[in-house]
Design an enzyme around this catalytic site. Structure first.
Site, PDB file in Angstrom:
ATOM      1  N   ARG A   1     -88.651 -58.959  47.886  1.00 15.79           N
ATOM      2  CA  ARG A   1     -88.359 -58.525  49.246  1.00 15.79           C
ATOM      3  C   ARG A   1     -86.841 -58.397  49.408  1.00 15.79           C
ATOM      4  O   ARG A   1     -86.070 -59.201  48.877  1.00 15.79           O
ATOM      5  CB  ARG A   1     -88.893 -59.537  50.274  1.00 15.79           C
ATOM      6  CG  ARG A   1     -90.412 -59.543  50.419  1.00 15.79           C
ATOM      7  CD  ARG A   1     -90.945 -58.261  51.072  1.00 15.79           C
ATOM      8  NE  ARG A   1     -92.381 -58.288  51.307  1.00 15.79           N
ATOM      9  CZ  ARG A   1     -93.294 -57.722  50.513  1.00 15.79           C
ATOM     10  NH1 ARG A   1     -92.925 -57.095  49.406  1.00 15.79           N
ATOM     11  NH2 ARG A   1     -94.570 -57.763  50.826  1.00 15.79           N
TER      12      ARG A   1
ATOM     13  N   HIS B   1     -89.404 -49.118  47.229  1.00 16.65           N
ATOM     14  CA  HIS B   1     -90.497 -50.096  47.395  1.00 16.65           C
ATOM     15  C   HIS B   1     -91.809 -49.581  46.780  1.00 16.65           C
ATOM     16  O   HIS B   1     -92.829 -49.457  47.467  1.00 16.65           O
ATOM     17  CB  HIS B   1     -90.691 -50.445  48.881  1.00 16.65           C
ATOM     18  CG  HIS B   1     -91.462 -51.717  49.083  1.00 16.65           C
ATOM     19  ND1 HIS B   1     -91.214 -52.583  50.131  1.00 16.65           N
ATOM     20  CD2 HIS B   1     -92.478 -52.283  48.377  1.00 16.65           C
ATOM     21  CE1 HIS B   1     -92.062 -53.606  50.061  1.00 16.65           C
ATOM     22  NE2 HIS B   1     -92.829 -53.439  48.999  1.00 16.65           N
TER      23      HIS B   1
HETATM   24  N1  LIG Z   1     -91.917 -54.608  45.499  1.00 14.83           N
HETATM   25  C1  LIG Z   1     -93.234 -54.505  45.512  1.00 14.83           C
HETATM   26  O1  LIG Z   1     -93.778 -53.408  45.392  1.00 14.83           O
HETATM   27  C2  LIG Z   1     -94.070 -55.729  45.649  1.00 14.83           C
HETATM   28  C3  LIG Z   1     -93.516 -56.933  45.976  1.00 14.83           C
HETATM   29  N2  LIG Z   1     -94.293 -58.072  46.026  1.00 14.83           N
HETATM   30  C4  LIG Z   1     -93.655 -59.351  46.351  1.00 14.83           C
HETATM   31  O2  LIG Z   1     -93.841 -60.252  45.269  1.00 14.83           O
HETATM   32  C5  LIG Z   1     -94.028 -61.557  45.814  1.00 14.83           C
HETATM   33  C6  LIG Z   1     -94.659 -62.484  44.782  1.00 14.83           C
HETATM   34  O3  LIG Z   1     -96.018 -62.175  44.609  1.00 14.83           O
HETATM   35  P1  LIG Z   1     -97.027 -63.154  43.821  1.00 14.83           P
HETATM   36  O4  LIG Z   1     -96.520 -63.430  42.471  1.00 14.83           O
HETATM   37  O5  LIG Z   1     -98.381 -62.585  43.977  1.00 14.83           O
HETATM   38  O6  LIG Z   1     -96.864 -64.477  44.702  1.00 14.83           O
HETATM   39  P2  LIG Z   1     -97.384 -65.955  44.376  1.00 14.83           P
HETATM   40  O7  LIG Z   1     -97.639 -66.591  45.687  1.00 14.83           O
HETATM   41  O8  LIG Z   1     -98.472 -65.911  43.381  1.00 14.83           O
HETATM   42  O9  LIG Z   1     -96.119 -66.651  43.675  1.00 14.83           O
HETATM   43  C7  LIG Z   1     -95.014 -67.094  44.381  1.00 14.83           C
HETATM   44  C8  LIG Z   1     -94.139 -67.910  43.466  1.00 14.83           C
HETATM   45  O10 LIG Z   1     -92.926 -68.233  44.159  1.00 14.83           O
HETATM   46  C9  LIG Z   1     -92.708 -69.638  44.067  1.00 14.83           C
HETATM   47  N3  LIG Z   1     -92.009 -70.114  45.270  1.00 14.83           N
HETATM   48  C10 LIG Z   1     -92.382 -69.985  46.564  1.00 14.83           C
HETATM   49  N4  LIG Z   1     -91.498 -70.581  47.380  1.00 14.83           N
HETATM   50  C11 LIG Z   1     -90.546 -71.105  46.588  1.00 14.83           C
HETATM   51  C12 LIG Z   1     -89.380 -71.858  46.821  1.00 14.83           C
HETATM   52  N5  LIG Z   1     -88.996 -72.202  48.064  1.00 14.83           N
HETATM   53  N6  LIG Z   1     -88.637 -72.255  45.759  1.00 14.83           N
HETATM   54  C13 LIG Z   1     -89.027 -71.948  44.496  1.00 14.83           C
HETATM   55  N7  LIG Z   1     -90.125 -71.230  44.201  1.00 14.83           N
HETATM   56  C14 LIG Z   1     -90.874 -70.812  45.230  1.00 14.83           C
HETATM   57  C15 LIG Z   1     -94.090 -70.250  43.958  1.00 14.83           C
HETATM   58  O11 LIG Z   1     -93.978 -71.561  43.421  1.00 14.83           O
HETATM   59  P3  LIG Z   1     -95.280 -72.417  43.030  1.00 14.83           P
HETATM   60  O12 LIG Z   1     -95.856 -71.759  41.797  1.00 14.83           O
HETATM   61  O13 LIG Z   1     -94.751 -73.753  42.738  1.00 14.83           O
HETATM   62  O14 LIG Z   1     -96.204 -72.331  44.208  1.00 14.83           O
HETATM   63  C16 LIG Z   1     -94.773 -69.243  43.045  1.00 14.83           C
HETATM   64  O15 LIG Z   1     -94.480 -69.522  41.706  1.00 14.83           O
HETATM   65  C17 LIG Z   1     -94.883 -61.281  47.054  1.00 14.83           C
HETATM   66  O16 LIG Z   1     -94.782 -62.351  47.978  1.00 14.83           O
HETATM   67  C18 LIG Z   1     -94.289 -59.988  47.587  1.00 14.83           C
HETATM   68  O17 LIG Z   1     -93.297 -60.257  48.545  1.00 14.83           O
HETATM   69  C19 LIG Z   1     -95.626 -58.037  45.740  1.00 14.83           C
HETATM   70  C20 LIG Z   1     -96.225 -56.850  45.419  1.00 14.83           C
HETATM   71  C21 LIG Z   1     -95.502 -55.606  45.376  1.00 14.83           C
HETATM   72  O1  LIG Z   2     -98.235 -55.945  48.298  1.00  9.54           O
HETATM   73  C1  LIG Z   2     -97.062 -56.101  48.663  1.00  9.54           C
HETATM   74  O2  LIG Z   2     -96.622 -57.188  49.076  1.00  9.54           O
HETATM   75  C2  LIG Z   2     -96.150 -54.983  48.616  1.00  9.54           C
HETATM   76  O3  LIG Z   2     -94.976 -55.137  48.788  1.00  9.54           O
HETATM   77  C3  LIG Z   2     -96.759 -53.659  48.312  1.00  9.54           C
HETATM   78  O4  LIG Z   2     -95.850 -52.648  48.354  1.00  9.54           O
END
Ligand SMILES: NC(=O)C1=CN([C@@H]2O[C@H](COP(=O)(O)OP(=O)(O)OC[C@H]3O[C@@H](n4cnc5c(N)ncnc54)[C@H](OP(=O)(O)O)[C@@H]3O)[C@@H](O)[C@H]2O)C=CC1
Ligand SMILES: O=C(O)C(=O)CO
EC number: 1.1.1.79
Length: 312
Positions: free
Chosen positions: A227, A275
């Site tokens: 993000r 994005h």
């Molecule tokens: N650009 C794009 O097109 C897209 C962007 N995204 C973004 O990618 C993000 C990640 O997705 P996804 O992998 O599915 O999410 P998950 O919820 O599976 O993973 C989040 C990770 O972040 C860690 N985390 C959360 N808060 C903290 C913190 N305060 N300090 C350290 N680590 C932290 C978590 O730790 P823990 O494992 O310990 O819980 C976990 O490992 C989404 O939230 C979205 O915003 C997603 C899809 C598309």
């Molecule tokens: O799935 C999400 O969070 C995305 O950012 C898709 O674009």
């Protein structure tokens, strides 16, 4: 079973037909303003408050991986979705592969110095450069969740040293794990390519700022796939100017579309995409939602539920 669907841009007719095929017996309708008829489940992206408020739903499904927009709306309108109604999000459903493609192609681009060769081409200079070694190209992934783990796996396969930073420690083969704010500095110290795959929460907003960037190796690279609000864009430009960062590839921005006056558009060492790092793959999403609804109906354990207190 009644399902309501709302997405500002998706083809509702296609989704309705595909969902009804996935869940025989379910009746799916596109929600429109004024529709107060009953529903069991809601599939949403940027839903109007009116759509969810006051409904006795069994669950709500966000049609993406990140739930920051719906959670921030819930902060202002808690009545929209009581805590008793579970909120699910898409787990991978084809996004993992897209993130792998994006990360691997960009890391290899930097590793093989295509950025430098592009500059040399503009200067009409035929000049082989020293190669980088993998030992000096440690990949640091912030966020070791569904998508971070996929990206880690793909870069390991290319032979790069990989480390991850998350809230809870991971025990993954060949990956160094760092957890919590106490271990952030140690994680950054040897990182040459910083990949952001954190969720947008109160703890992570603005986390990629001057003090964090200063702790990276000199001439590092930033790949932001999560993000825009994670990155302080002024601090990023400063790091590009003072040599801390050699380049940045950004898929997400604090304001989208990125305003034309943003200096990021014109910076020679910033590359960007609008994005699109990982988009919702409709058929994979429907398969996951269908399975999860069936699991809920049968009282089975399911995955993908958002922990609203954690914010992801
Ligand atoms: N650009 C794009 O097109 C897209 C962007 N995204 C973004 O990618 C993000 C990640 O997705 P996804 O992998 O599915 O999410 P998950 O919820 O599976 O993973 C989040 C990770 O972040 C860690 N985390 C959360 N808060 C903290 C913190 N305060 N300090 C350290 N680590 C932290 C978590 O730790 P823990 O494992 O310990 O819980 C976990 O490992 C989404 O939230 C979205 O915003 C997603 C899809 C598309
Ligand atoms: O799935 C999400 O969070 C995305 O950012 C898709 O674009």
């Amino acid at each position: 079973m009644e399902i309501i669907f709302y997405h500002p841009t998706f083809d509702a007719a296609w989704w309705i037909a595909a969902l009804e095929k996935q869940l025989p017996g379910a009746r799916v309708r596109e929600w429109k303003s004024g529709d107060n008829e009953s529903a069991d489940y809601a599939l949403v992206w940027h839903p109007p408050v009116e759509m969810l408020q006051g409904r006795d739903l069994k669950a709500v499904f966000a049609l993406g991986a990140g739930v920051d927009s719906i959670l921030s709306k819930l902060k202002a309108h808690p009545e929209m979705l009581p805590q008793s109604i579970p909120l699910f999000r898409l787990e991978d459903t084809g996004m993992g592969l897209q993130m792998q493609e994006y990360a691997v192609s960009q890391v290899l681009h930097w590793f093989r110095r295509f950025d430098d060769y592009q500059v040399l081409k503009q200067e009409t200079r035929w000049q082989p450069l020293d190669e980088y070694s993998r030992e000096e190209f440690t990949i640091g992934i912030m966020g070791a969740g569904v998508l971070g783990s996929k990206v880690a796996e793909s870069l390991l396969a290319w032979g790069f040293p990989v480390r991850v930073w998350s809230r809870s420690p991971k025990n993954w083969p060949n990956v160094k794990s760092f957890a919590g704010s106490d271990e952030l500095s140690e994680f950054l110290r040897e990182t040459r390519v910083l990949i952001n795959l954190l969720p947008n929460t109160a703890e992570t907003v603005g986390i990629i700022n001057h003090s964090l960037l200063e702790q990276l190796q000199d001439h590092s690279y930033l790949l932001n796939l999560a993000r825009g609000v994670h990155v302080n864009e002024d601090d990023l430009l400063r790091a590009l100017e003072n040599g801390k960062l050699k380049g940045a590839m950004l898929d997400v921005f604090s304001r989208e579309p990125l305003p034309v006056e943003s200096p990021l558009w014109r910076h020679p060492r910033v590359a960007m995409t609008p994005h699109i790092a990982a988009v919702t793959r409709p058929q994979e999403a429907i398969t996951y939602i269908g399975k999860t609804i069936t699991g809920l109906e049968n009282g089975e354990a399911v995955t993908g539920q958002v922990d609203r207190s954690r914010g992801y």
